[in-house]
Design a protein around this motif. Structure first.
Motif: not given
Length: 231
Positions: A143-146, A166-170, A185
């Motif tokens: 998981k990335e939080h950026s 805030d942005r998040s991606r799996e 990030h």
């Protein structure tokens, strides 16, 4: 030994003057993320890939000027191809207590790492200064939080972030991303039972990594690491 993306303070951190600012996606210059890694398994001090920018390249991955270094697209192609090398991925020693990492030969003089993530580990918030980068999950899920905002490169210690940055991606096995200069990030393995492995590449080789702590909307610069701190 610390790694390019570990979140542990090291001697040699660079002090930065204190100042407060409020940031929104349109108001400030952009962050970069960084790798994590060291040349041998890390006994409890994880590395961290993370995002960056490289001089001579535009944010869309095209080359600028006469630089012959790899673009973001080329770095992403490299990490994806390398992540498909099952024998290489399987050769990485895994440690249930902390991340492990091995330095790889990246394309065009870039810096590359193969990183193992035990369940529940992560990098903490960081950037990769003036390096561009890319990473791909070779096994497991990350998981990335950026932050969708550019941070000032110098002259501050504490910033207050506005809503909406805030942005998040799996990123499951086979999925990856590229990033530009000063990408901020953190990367995590949120599984409670499954290791993850990923491949990271940065160009130019990381000149420094800034480590941050975060409480709510407040981002605080904790230290700056130089290559001698992780190599």
């Amino acid at each position: 030994m610390s790694s390019p993306s570990s979140a542990v303070p090291t001697a040699g951190s660079t002090a930065v003057p204190s100042s407060a600012s409020v940031l929104s996606p349109a108001s400030v210059p952009a962050p970069a993320a960084a790798p994590q890694g060291a040349a041998s398994p890390a006994p409890g001090t994880p590395p961290g890939p993370l995002a960056g920018g490289a001089s001579g390249h535009s944010q869309d991955g095209s080359r600028a000027g006469s630089s012959s270094g790899p673009t973001m697209t080329e770095l992403l192609d490299f990490v994806r191809r390398t992540a498909e090398d099952a024998a290489l991925v399987a050769s990485l020693p895994l440690d249930p207590e902390g991340r492990t990492w091995v330095r790889l030969d990246g394309p065009g003089g870039s810096e590359a790492w193969l990183i193992g993530w035990p369940p529940g580990t992560g990098t903490g918030w960081h950037d990769h200064a003036d390096s561009i980068g890319a990473f791909t999950t070779a096994s497991g899920t990350l998981k990335e939080h950026s932050l969708a905002v550019r941070l000032p490169t110098d002259g501050w210690k504490t910033l207050e972030l506005n809503d909406g940055v805030d942005r998040s991606r799996e990123l499951a096995t086979g999925q990856g991303r590229a990033f530009g200069h000063h990408h901020v990030h953190e990367v995590l393995n949120e599984s409670d039972s499954v290791h993850a492995v990923s491949v990271h590449a940065y160009y130019p080789p990381l000149p420094r990594i800034r480590r941050f702590s975060r409480t709510g909307a407040v981002l605080r610069l904790e230290q700056t690491e130089l290559p001698e701190d992780w190599q």
